[in-house]
Design a protein around this motif. Structure first.
Motif, short mmCIF file in Angstrom:
data_model
loop_
_atom_site.label_atom_id
_atom_site.label_comp_id
_atom_site.label_asym_id
_atom_site.label_seq_id
_atom_site.Cartn_x
_atom_site.Cartn_y
_atom_site.Cartn_z
N LEU A 124 14.34 0.34 0.06
CA LEU A 124 14.74 1.63 -0.49
C LEU A 124 14.30 1.69 -1.96
O LEU A 124 14.63 0.80 -2.74
CB LEU A 124 16.27 1.77 -0.37
N ARG A 125 13.54 2.76 -2.30
CA ARG A 125 12.80 2.77 -3.57
C ARG A 125 13.33 3.75 -4.62
O ARG A 125 12.62 4.10 -5.56
CB ARG A 125 11.34 3.11 -3.27
N MET A 126 14.52 4.25 -4.46
CA MET A 126 15.02 5.23 -5.42
C MET A 126 14.85 4.71 -6.85
O MET A 126 15.05 3.53 -7.10
CB MET A 126 16.49 5.46 -5.15
N GLY A 128 11.47 6.29 -0.76
CA GLY A 128 12.61 6.71 -1.57
C GLY A 128 12.36 7.06 -3.01
O GLY A 128 13.30 7.44 -3.71
N GLU A 129 11.10 7.00 -3.49
CA GLU A 129 10.93 7.27 -4.92
C GLU A 129 11.25 8.72 -5.28
O GLU A 129 11.48 9.01 -6.46
CB GLU A 129 9.53 6.87 -5.39
N VAL A 130 11.26 9.63 -4.31
CA VAL A 130 11.65 11.01 -4.65
C VAL A 130 13.10 11.31 -4.22
O VAL A 130 13.55 12.45 -4.34
CB VAL A 130 10.69 12.08 -4.06
N MET A 161 4.36 -0.83 3.67
CA MET A 161 3.61 0.42 3.70
C MET A 161 4.59 1.46 3.13
O MET A 161 5.67 1.68 3.66
CB MET A 161 3.24 0.74 5.15
N GLU A 162 4.18 2.09 2.02
CA GLU A 162 5.13 2.93 1.27
C GLU A 162 4.95 4.41 1.58
O GLU A 162 3.81 4.88 1.74
CB GLU A 162 4.89 2.67 -0.22
N ASP A 163 6.05 5.15 1.60
CA ASP A 163 6.05 6.60 1.77
C ASP A 163 5.04 7.05 2.82
O ASP A 163 4.15 7.87 2.55
CB ASP A 163 5.75 7.29 0.43
N PRO A 164 5.15 6.53 4.05
CA PRO A 164 4.14 6.85 5.06
C PRO A 164 4.13 8.33 5.44
O PRO A 164 3.10 8.86 5.82
CB PRO A 164 4.53 5.98 6.25
N HIS A 211 0.85 -1.20 0.00
CA HIS A 211 0.00 0.00 0.00
C HIS A 211 0.88 1.25 0.00
O HIS A 211 1.91 1.28 0.68
CB HIS A 211 -0.92 0.01 1.22
N ASP A 212 0.47 2.25 -0.79
CA ASP A 212 1.23 3.50 -0.91
C ASP A 212 0.47 4.61 -0.19
O ASP A 212 -0.63 4.98 -0.60
CB ASP A 212 1.41 3.84 -2.39
N VAL A 213 1.06 5.14 0.87
CA VAL A 213 0.43 6.25 1.62
C VAL A 213 0.71 7.59 0.90
O VAL A 213 0.01 8.58 1.10
CB VAL A 213 0.95 6.28 3.07
N HIS A 214 1.71 7.58 0.05
CA HIS A 214 2.06 8.74 -0.79
C HIS A 214 2.30 10.01 0.03
O HIS A 214 1.75 11.07 -0.26
CB HIS A 214 1.00 8.97 -1.89
N HIS A 215 3.12 9.86 1.06
CA HIS A 215 3.66 11.00 1.83
C HIS A 215 2.59 11.80 2.59
O HIS A 215 2.80 12.97 2.88
CB HIS A 215 4.41 11.99 0.92
MG MG Z 1 4.83 5.56 -4.51
#
Ligand code: MG
Ligand code: KDG
Length: 402
Positions: free
Chosen positions: A282-284, A261-263, A235-238, A209-213
């Motif tokens: 780590l999602r870079m 880490g995508e940003v 849980m992504e970008d919480p 799941h992506d919380v998208h910051h």
């Molecule tokens: Mg994302």
């Protein structure tokens, strides 16, 4: 071998892509991706005005020295525009190296550490029944791991929810659209989504799941704790990650694994997150992190702390970045999972590639280099079109993180 030409192909086959083609005196060329969603021309200009003139005459095998020359040598460092531009060059050089040595790039990065690269794809629905159907559809296609996003009752246009009848694609060819956000409604809703998914789908499918910051660290701690019974893969970008120690707060409250880490553009965005073991993945993106050269080092550093890779793989990263991620993911020991948000048929036609999907895994193929090409004639039929990501506002109108 010497670089004799370097030029950009900026095109929009369903969405914008900035592609760098570096040519050598031996007739071998390499491709790099420099796409930065919604800011594409800034990277194109950084490349054409400032970087490309410096490449002519250089030896394309010197990936380390050229990377340092563009990073350290520029004096001004980091940031998504700079690093995407450097990333485009670096990936194109690895492509050339592989082709010149007649071997796939993964063989230059340590060789295969596994048979295939586990991938996850995106399931989206306007409500829980639609999200459940969407996860099921992707499981039927063979995916073993699925990211699930759903509309939140009482919040119009939530993150990750497609417009009726269209595949989800956040960038739009208009000025930034406005989406709405309510932390309270979201926090009450998301555990009910995953409860339903686990009850219906059983324990085996990996759910993400992506919380998208969107949350503060303590709110993210609450969400992670509430999701523990449904054992998410991550849980992504919480929470926004500029404050790295914010993740220590999340960690204190939950065992739900965390990806971020995508940003990010550099290991220096993640240094504390990794060395304190505040994250698990780590999602870079290969492109936004400056290419294969720094990402290989970053992955090796993360391995010391039990942090695994989960490279960004949304549609705004071109098939060149997808291939680079698959080659690196096949090679590094601490690979975790790879995102796979499939491109449109038209994008795939413009970028013919060797990578394939089968039964939950992707395979980069055994073509020399990265195994991706570009059909320049077809690309020319789809010129760049200005597009933006949406912005988000709270229900009272306050601008918040999208
Ligand atoms: Mg994302
Ligand atoms: O350009 C922004 C997208 O790449 C991003 O919103 C997608 O969060 C995303 C993801 O996890 O793929």
């Amino acid at each position: 071998m010497k670089i004799i030409a370097a030029r950009l192909i900026v095109c929009s086959p369903d969405r914008n892509f900035v592609t760098l083609k570096i040519e050598t005196d031996e007739g071998i060329y390499g491709l790099g991706d420099g796409t930065l969603n919604g800011r594409e021309l800034a990277v194109a200009s950084y490349l054409s005005e400032h970087i490309l003139p410096c490449l002519i005459g250089r030896d394309p095998f010197q990936t380390e020295d050229i990377w340092q020359y563009l990073y350290r040598g520029a004096y001004w460092r980091r940031g998504p525009v700079t690093m995407a531009a450097i990333g485009a060059v670096d990936v194109a050089l690895w492509d050339i190296k592989g082709k010149a040595l007649n071997t796939p790039v993964y063989n230059l990065l340590g060789g295969k550490s596994r048979n295939g690269v586990l991938v996850y794809t995106h399931a989206n629905g306007r409500d829980i029944p639609e999200a459940l159907d969407s996860v099921r559809k992707h499981m039927d296609e063979g995916y073993l791991a699925v990211r699930a996003q759903s509309g939140v009752p009482g919040v119009a246009s939530s993150y990750g929810v497609p417009k009726a009848g269209k595949p989800y694609e956040p960038a739009e060819r208009c000025l930034p659209s406005e989406s709405l956000w309510s932390t309270e409604k979201y926090l009450n809703f998301v555990p009910t989504l995953f409860e339903k998914l686990r009850v219906e789908l059983g324990p085996d499918v990996h759910l993400l799941h992506d919380v998208h910051h969107r949350l503060t660290p303590i709110e993210a701690g609450r969400l992670g704790k509430a999701l523990e019974p449904y054992h998410l893969f991550w849980m992504e970008d919480p929470t926004p990650a500029e404050l790295q120690e914010g993740f220590e707060v999340i960690r204190r409250h939950t065992t739900t694994p965390i990806a971020v880490g995508e940003v990010f553009n550099s290991i220096w965005d993640a240094h504390d997150l990794v060395r304190h073991q505040w994250i698990d993945y780590l999602r870079m993106a290969i492109v936004h992190g400056g290419g294969i050269t720094p990402l290989k080092k970053t992955a090796d550093f993360a391995a010391l702390y039990h942090v695994r890779t989960g490279f960004h793989g949304a549609t705004d990263l071109s098939p060149v970045t997808m291939a680079a991620a698959l080659h690196l993911g096949l090679a590094v020991h601490n690979f975790g999972i790879q995102e796979h948000m499939p491109h449109s048929a038209l994008t795939d036609e413009v970028f013919p590639h060797n990578y394939t999907f089968d039964a939950g895994y992707m395979y980069p193929g055994s073509a020399p280099g990265l195994g991706v090409d570009i059909d320049e004639k077809l690309a020319a039929k789809y010129p760049y079109q200005r597009a933006y990501l949406p912005i988000a506002r709270k229900l009272d109108g306050t601008l918040t993180d999208w």
